[in-house]
Design a protein around this motif. Structure first.
Motif, PDB file in Angstrom:
ATOM      1  N   LEU A  20       0.835  -1.204   0.000  1.00  0.00           N
ATOM      2  CA  LEU A  20       0.000   0.000   0.000  1.00  0.00           C
ATOM      3  C   LEU A  20       0.869   1.252   0.000  1.00  0.00           C
ATOM      4  O   LEU A  20       0.576   2.228  -0.697  1.00  0.00           O
ATOM      5  CB  LEU A  20      -0.923  -0.010   1.220  1.00  0.00           C
ATOM      6  N   ALA A  21       1.962   1.233   0.776  1.00  0.00           N
ATOM      7  CA  ALA A  21       2.859   2.390   0.830  1.00  0.00           C
ATOM      8  C   ALA A  21       3.531   2.630  -0.515  1.00  0.00           C
ATOM      9  O   ALA A  21       3.888   3.769  -0.850  1.00  0.00           O
ATOM     10  CB  ALA A  21       3.911   2.185   1.919  1.00  0.00           C
ATOM     11  N   ALA A  22       3.701   1.549  -1.316  1.00  0.00           N
ATOM     12  CA  ALA A  22       4.318   1.684  -2.644  1.00  0.00           C
ATOM     13  C   ALA A  22       3.331   2.201  -3.685  1.00  0.00           C
ATOM     14  O   ALA A  22       3.709   2.404  -4.840  1.00  0.00           O
ATOM     15  CB  ALA A  22       4.885   0.339  -3.089  1.00  0.00           C
ATOM     16  N   GLY A  23       2.059   2.410  -3.268  1.00  0.00           N
ATOM     17  CA  GLY A  23       1.079   2.990  -4.184  1.00  0.00           C
ATOM     18  C   GLY A  23       0.199   1.980  -4.882  1.00  0.00           C
ATOM     19  O   GLY A  23      -0.576   2.345  -5.774  1.00  0.00           O
ATOM     20  N   LEU A  24       0.248   0.694  -4.483  1.00  0.00           N
ATOM     21  CA  LEU A  24      -0.606  -0.318  -5.098  1.00  0.00           C
ATOM     22  C   LEU A  24      -1.946  -0.374  -4.366  1.00  0.00           C
ATOM     23  O   LEU A  24      -2.029  -0.046  -3.179  1.00  0.00           O
ATOM     24  CB  LEU A  24       0.064  -1.689  -5.053  1.00  0.00           C
ATOM     25  N   ARG A  25      -2.979  -0.806  -5.090  1.00  0.00           N
ATOM     26  CA  ARG A  25      -4.321  -0.915  -4.522  1.00  0.00           C
ATOM     27  C   ARG A  25      -4.607  -2.355  -4.133  1.00  0.00           C
ATOM     28  O   ARG A  25      -4.220  -3.285  -4.848  1.00  0.00           O
ATOM     29  CB  ARG A  25      -5.377  -0.463  -5.542  1.00  0.00           C
ATOM     30  N   ASP A  26      -5.280  -2.537  -3.009  1.00  0.00           N
ATOM     31  CA  ASP A  26      -5.666  -3.868  -2.555  1.00  0.00           C
ATOM     32  C   ASP A  26      -6.895  -4.316  -3.354  1.00  0.00           C
ATOM     33  O   ASP A  26      -7.985  -3.771  -3.181  1.00  0.00           O
ATOM     34  CB  ASP A  26      -5.973  -3.841  -1.059  1.00  0.00           C
ATOM     35  N   ALA A  27      -6.716  -5.305  -4.227  1.00  0.00           N
ATOM     36  CA  ALA A  27      -7.813  -5.751  -5.098  1.00  0.00           C
ATOM     37  C   ALA A  27      -8.918  -6.432  -4.315  1.00  0.00           C
ATOM     38  O   ALA A  27     -10.046  -6.555  -4.808  1.00  0.00           O
ATOM     39  CB  ALA A  27      -7.285  -6.707  -6.165  1.00  0.00           C
ATOM     40  N   ASP A  28      -8.625  -6.892  -3.104  1.00  0.00           N
ATOM     41  CA  ASP A  28      -9.639  -7.570  -2.305  1.00  0.00           C
ATOM     42  C   ASP A  28     -10.405  -6.624  -1.390  1.00  0.00           C
ATOM     43  O   ASP A  28     -11.314  -7.048  -0.684  1.00  0.00           O
ATOM     44  CB  ASP A  28      -8.988  -8.680  -1.464  1.00  0.00           C
ATOM     45  N   ALA A  29     -10.019  -5.344  -1.388  1.00  0.00           N
ATOM     46  CA  ALA A  29     -10.766  -4.366  -0.600  1.00  0.00           C
ATOM     47  C   ALA A  29     -12.111  -4.122  -1.266  1.00  0.00           C
ATOM     48  O   ALA A  29     -12.202  -4.010  -2.490  1.00  0.00           O
ATOM     49  CB  ALA A  29      -9.979  -3.060  -0.494  1.00  0.00           C
ATOM     50  N   GLY A  83      -2.511 -18.076 -16.920  1.00  0.00           N
ATOM     51  CA  GLY A  83      -2.780 -16.666 -17.181  1.00  0.00           C
ATOM     52  C   GLY A  83      -1.785 -15.682 -16.648  1.00  0.00           C
ATOM     53  O   GLY A  83      -1.882 -14.483 -16.915  1.00  0.00           O
ATOM     54  N   ALA A  84      -0.793 -16.147 -15.857  1.00  0.00           N
ATOM     55  CA  ALA A  84       0.211 -15.212 -15.351  1.00  0.00           C
ATOM     56  C   ALA A  84       1.084 -14.712 -16.494  1.00  0.00           C
ATOM     57  O   ALA A  84       1.364 -15.447 -17.450  1.00  0.00           O
ATOM     58  CB  ALA A  84       1.081 -15.882 -14.288  1.00  0.00           C
ATOM     59  N   ALA A  85       1.520 -13.460 -16.405  1.00  0.00           N
ATOM     60  CA  ALA A  85       2.443 -12.916 -17.406  1.00  0.00           C
ATOM     61  C   ALA A  85       3.889 -13.190 -17.025  1.00  0.00           C
ATOM     62  O   ALA A  85       4.764 -13.263 -17.887  1.00  0.00           O
ATOM     63  CB  ALA A  85       2.225 -11.414 -17.571  1.00  0.00           C
ATOM     64  N   ASP A  86       4.164 -13.334 -15.740  1.00  0.00           N
ATOM     65  CA  ASP A  86       5.513 -13.628 -15.274  1.00  0.00           C
ATOM     66  C   ASP A  86       5.439 -14.151 -13.840  1.00  0.00           C
ATOM     67  O   ASP A  86       4.430 -13.958 -13.143  1.00  0.00           O
ATOM     68  CB  ASP A  86       6.405 -12.386 -15.327  1.00  0.00           C
ATOM     69  N   VAL A  87       6.498 -14.826 -13.408  1.00  0.00           N
ATOM     70  CA  VAL A  87       6.602 -15.374 -12.061  1.00  0.00           C
ATOM     71  C   VAL A  87       7.970 -15.019 -11.512  1.00  0.00           C
ATOM     72  O   VAL A  87       8.987 -15.238 -12.182  1.00  0.00           O
ATOM     73  CB  VAL A  87       6.414 -16.912 -12.055  1.00  0.00           C
ATOM     74  N   VAL A  88       8.015 -14.435 -10.311  1.00  0.00           N
ATOM     75  CA  VAL A  88       9.291 -14.084  -9.688  1.00  0.00           C
ATOM     76  C   VAL A  88       9.331 -14.642  -8.270  1.00  0.00           C
ATOM     77  O   VAL A  88       8.293 -14.839  -7.629  1.00  0.00           O
ATOM     78  CB  VAL A  88       9.512 -12.552  -9.641  1.00  0.00           C
ATOM     79  N   ASP A  93      10.721 -11.035   2.625  1.00  0.00           N
ATOM     80  CA  ASP A  93       9.366 -10.513   2.729  1.00  0.00           C
ATOM     81  C   ASP A  93       9.282  -9.027   2.390  1.00  0.00           C
ATOM     82  O   ASP A  93       8.213  -8.505   2.058  1.00  0.00           O
ATOM     83  CB  ASP A  93       8.831 -10.727   4.155  1.00  0.00           C
ATOM     84  N   ASP A  94      10.411  -8.324   2.513  1.00  0.00           N
ATOM     85  CA  ASP A  94      10.406  -6.884   2.224  1.00  0.00           C
ATOM     86  C   ASP A  94      11.071  -6.566   0.886  1.00  0.00           C
ATOM     87  O   ASP A  94      11.380  -5.411   0.594  1.00  0.00           O
ATOM     88  CB  ASP A  94      11.115  -6.117   3.347  1.00  0.00           C
ATOM     89  N   ASP A  95      11.311  -7.610   0.064  1.00  0.00           N
ATOM     90  CA  ASP A  95      11.977  -7.420  -1.233  1.00  0.00           C
ATOM     91  C   ASP A  95      10.922  -7.165  -2.308  1.00  0.00           C
ATOM     92  O   ASP A  95      10.398  -8.101  -2.911  1.00  0.00           O
ATOM     93  CB  ASP A  95      12.806  -8.662  -1.572  1.00  0.00           C
ATOM     94  N   LEU A  96      10.617  -5.900  -2.556  1.00  0.00           N
ATOM     95  CA  LEU A  96       9.586  -5.554  -3.533  1.00  0.00           C
ATOM     96  C   LEU A  96      10.157  -5.071  -4.865  1.00  0.00           C
ATOM     97  O   LEU A  96       9.389  -4.781  -5.790  1.00  0.00           O
ATOM     98  CB  LEU A  96       8.668  -4.468  -2.967  1.00  0.00           C
ATOM     99  N   ALA A  97      11.480  -4.980  -4.973  1.00  0.00           N
ATOM    100  CA  ALA A  97      12.074  -4.409  -6.192  1.00  0.00           C
ATOM    101  C   ALA A  97      11.647  -5.148  -7.463  1.00  0.00           C
ATOM    102  O   ALA A  97      11.226  -4.508  -8.438  1.00  0.00           O
ATOM    103  CB  ALA A  97      13.599  -4.381  -6.064  1.00  0.00           C
ATOM    104  N   LEU A 100       7.942  -4.134  -8.204  1.00  0.00           N
ATOM    105  CA  LEU A 100       7.703  -2.741  -8.595  1.00  0.00           C
ATOM    106  C   LEU A 100       8.310  -2.427  -9.953  1.00  0.00           C
ATOM    107  O   LEU A 100       7.737  -1.655 -10.735  1.00  0.00           O
ATOM    108  CB  LEU A 100       8.268  -1.805  -7.524  1.00  0.00           C
ATOM    109  N   GLU A 101       9.466  -3.023 -10.261  1.00  0.00           N
ATOM    110  CA  GLU A 101      10.094  -2.765 -11.562  1.00  0.00           C
ATOM    111  C   GLU A 101       9.220  -3.275 -12.702  1.00  0.00           C
ATOM    112  O   GLU A 101       9.023  -2.576 -13.708  1.00  0.00           O
ATOM    113  CB  GLU A 101      11.469  -3.432 -11.608  1.00  0.00           C
ATOM    114  N   ARG A 102       8.682  -4.476 -12.556  1.00  0.00           N
ATOM    115  CA  ARG A 102       7.839  -5.022 -13.618  1.00  0.00           C
ATOM    116  C   ARG A 102       6.526  -4.255 -13.741  1.00  0.00           C
ATOM    117  O   ARG A 102       6.049  -3.984 -14.846  1.00  0.00           O
ATOM    118  CB  ARG A 102       7.582  -6.505 -13.362  1.00  0.00           C
ATOM    119  N   LEU A 103       5.915  -3.932 -12.613  1.00  0.00           N
ATOM    120  CA  LEU A 103       4.654  -3.200 -12.680  1.00  0.00           C
ATOM    121  C   LEU A 103       4.840  -1.821 -13.293  1.00  0.00           C
ATOM    122  O   LEU A 103       3.991  -1.336 -14.055  1.00  0.00           O
ATOM    123  CB  LEU A 103       4.042  -3.076 -11.286  1.00  0.00           C
ATOM    124  N   THR A 104       5.959  -1.177 -12.992  1.00  0.00           N
ATOM    125  CA  THR A 104       6.247   0.136 -13.576  1.00  0.00           C
ATOM    126  C   THR A 104       6.362   0.029 -15.095  1.00  0.00           C
ATOM    127  O   THR A 104       5.818   0.852 -15.840  1.00  0.00           O
ATOM    128  CB  THR A 104       7.534   0.724 -12.994  1.00  0.00           C
TER     129      THR A 104
END
Length: 458
Positions: A20-29, A83-88, A93-97, A100-104
Motif C-alpha cells: 500500500l505504501a508503494a502505491g498499489l491498490r488492494d484488489a480484495d478491498a 494466465g500469469a504474465a511472469d513469475v518471480v 518478505d520486504d523485497d519488492l524491487a 515494482l520494476e515489472r509493474l512500472t
C-alpha cells in the motif's frame, strides 16, 4: 494504478502495508477504487495453496505478476499457462524491487497502448489484439532489436511496422524506408539497397542513394522479406552485423544506423531462407493475429474504414444484422479485405442513418435461411465458440473441455429426447454407449456429493 492480491497468512500484514505504501491498490478491498479492470497487478503467494484457478481476479484484463515469498515453491510454467504474465521469487518478505520494476514497465506499456500515438492507426480492443499491441509497444519502445513480423496476408503488418518506427525512442526525425522485396529486380538490387556512384554502370548518369543511406537514423522496413534474393540475404546480414556498406562503384565503406523491421507471410525456416539472417531478424518475433481471431474488432474497424470514405470523417452506425454478418464472416483477406468491404458499402450508403442490410453488396451478404431467420447451424457454432472462449479464460484446458462437452451433450440429449433410445439416436451413438456414459455421470455426481470438499470446489 497497479493492484495487488495477498493471501491471508501471518506474513501478510506487514507486506500488505508495504505494498500500500508503494502505491498499489488492494484488489480484495470492497471499494470502487479496488477495481482491477485493465490494470496490471501482482498476486503474492505466501504458500503454494494460496492460489486456485486462474491467476487474474474477476473482471481483470491487465497483466498479472505472481510473486512467491521465500520458501514457497511453485510451478512457473503451470502459472503461465493459467494466465500469469511472469513469475518471480522474492529474496525476502520486504523485497519488492522485482515486483515494482515489472509493474512500472507494464504501466508504461499500457499508457502507450492507449495513447493517441497508437490508437490513431491501431483500432481494436479485443483481448488478442490488446496482447499483441502490448508486445509490440514493449519491443518498440524498450529494446533496440530488429523485429520480424509474421502473419497472414492483409493482417496489418505494415501498420505494425509503422508503429515500431514511431515508438522507437532512438530515432530523431529519421525516415521509415519501405522496400517491397517482391518488386526487387535482381540485376538492380545492389543499387536499390546500397546505392551507386555516377558512372558505376551503363545508365548511371547520376549518383543514387540506396535504402541503407535513406534509412540512416530511421527504420528500414523490408516487406515480404522471404522474397529477398539469396545473394542479397548475405549482403544484408553483413550490413546488419557491421553497420557499414559500400555503394556500387564506391571505393570506401559508409556507416549507417537503422532499425530493421521485416515482415513475411511465409515460414522462413521452412522455405530455405538463410538461417543466420533469420535469427538476426527474429531477435523479436511478433505474430500479427488474423482478423478471425479478433472478431470483436471487426465492427470498430469497419466503421473506422467507413469514416475514411466520408467527407466529414464520421462513420454511420451499423444495425445489428449487419454487425452480425460482418462478425461471422471469415475474411481470408483479413483487414485489407474488410477495408474493401467498407469502401463498397460507403458507395451504396445514403444519408446519415445507420448502415442497413441493403447497403451490403450482394456478394458481401451472408447466405441465410429462406424464411429470413438465422441458420441454426450458425447459431450453435457461435454459441459454442463463446462458451469455449469463456472456459479458456477460466483456465480450463483442452482435455477437460472435451470431457465437459461430452457430459453436457449427454445431459442435453436426454433432456431433449425424453428417453435413452432417442437420445442415443440424437448423439449418433449406440444405446449401450449412452447407458455407459450416463452411469459414469451418475457415479461422478454421487462421488462429488459425498466429498466434503465438493462444496468449496463447486
Amino acid at each position: 494504478m497497479a493492484w495487488f492480491r495477498l493471501a491471508s497468512s501471518p506474513r501478510s500484514a506487514p507486506l500488505r502495508a508495504r505494498l500500500l505504501a508503494a502505491g498499489l491498490r488492494d484488489a480484495d478491498a470492497r471499494t470502487p477504487e479496488a477495481s482491477t479492470e485493465g490494470a496490471p497487478g501482482v498476486v503474492v503467494l505466501a504458500e503454494p495453496s494460496a492460489l486456485g484457478g486462474p491467476v487474474w481476479p474477476p473482471g481483470g484484463s491487465g497483466r498479472v505478476l505472481v510473486a512467491a515469498l521465500p520458501g514457497v515453491r511453485v510451478d512457473p510454467w503451470g502459472l503461465l499457462a493459467r494466465g500469469a504474465a511472469d513469475v518471480v521469487h522474492l529474496d525476502g518478505d520486504d523485497d519488492l524491487a522485482p515486483v515494482l520494476e515489472r509493474l512500472t514497465r507494464w504501466e508504461a506499456v499500457d499508457r502507450l497502448v492507449t495513447s493517441g500515438e497508437v490508437t490513431a492507426t491501431s483500432v481494436g480492443t479485443s483481448t488478442r489484439w490488446r496482447d499483441f499491441l502490448r508486445e509490440l509497444v514493449e519491443v518498440a519502445r524498450f529494446s533496440r532489436s530488429p523485429v520480424l513480423l509474421t502473419g497472414e496476408t492483409g493482417v496489418g503488418k505494415e501498420v505494425a511496422a509503422r508503429l515500431v518506427h514511431r515508438l522507437d525512442p532512438r530515432r530523431s526525425g529519421g525516415d521509415l524506408v519501405l522496400v517491397d522485396c517482391t518488386t526487387v529486380v535482381p540485376t538492380l538490387a545492389g543499387s536499390e539497397f546500397f546505392g551507386h556512384e555516377r558512372g558505376a554502370f551503363t545508365g548511371a548518369t547520376a549518383a543514387h542513394e540506396g535504402a541503407f543511406a535513406r534509412a540512416d537514423g530511421g527504420t528500414l522496413f523490408l516487406d515480404e522479406v522471404g522474397e529477398l534474393p539469396t545473394g542479397l540475404q548475405a549482403a544484408l546480414l553483413r550490413v546488419v552485423q557491421e553497420g557499414t556498406y559500400q555503394t556500387v562503384g564506391g571505393t570506401h565503406r559508409r556507416r549507417t544506423d537503422f532499425r530493421l523491421v521485416a515482415a513475411t507471410h511465409r515460414d522462413l525456416q521452412a522455405d530455405g531462407f538463410r538461417a543466420d539472417l533469420y535469427h538476426r531478424l527474429a531477435a523479436s518475433h511478433l505474430h500479427v493475429p488474423p482478423l478471425r481471431a479478433r472478431r470483436e474488432d471487426v465492427v470498430p474497424l469497419f466503421r473506422y474504414f467507413l469514416a475514411e470514405q466520408c467527407a466529414d470523417g464520421r462513420a454511420p452506425d451499423v444495425v445489428p444484422e449487419v454487425a452480425a454478418a460482418l462478425e461471422e464472416r471469415e475474411f481470408p483477406g483479413n483487414v485489407r479485405e474488410l477495408r474493401q468491404v467498407a469502401a463498397r458499402v460507403a458507395a451504396r450508403h445514403v444519408g446519415e442513418g445507420p448502415v442497413t442490410p441493403g447497403d451490403l453488396p450482394p456478394e458481401d451478404r451472408p447466405v441465410g435461411s429462406t424464411d429470413g431467420s438465422p441458420d441454426p447451424a450458425d447459431r450453435w457454432e457461435r454459441g459454442l465458440e463463446g462458451a469455449v472462449r469463456d472456459a479458456l479464460r477460466a483456465g480450463v484446458g483442452l482435455k477437460e473441455l472435451k470431457a465437459r462437452t461430452a457430459d453436457v451433450a449427454t445431459r442435453a440429449a436426454l433432456d431433449i429426447a425424453g428417453g435413452s433410445g432417442a437420445a442415443a439416436h440424437l448423439l449418433g451413438v449406440s444405446r449401450r454407449a449412452l447407458d455407459y456414459r450416463t452411469a459414469a455421470l451418475e457415479r461422478d455426481h454421487a462421488a462429488r456429493s459425498t466429498d466434503p470438499s465438493s462444496e468449496a470446489s463447486s
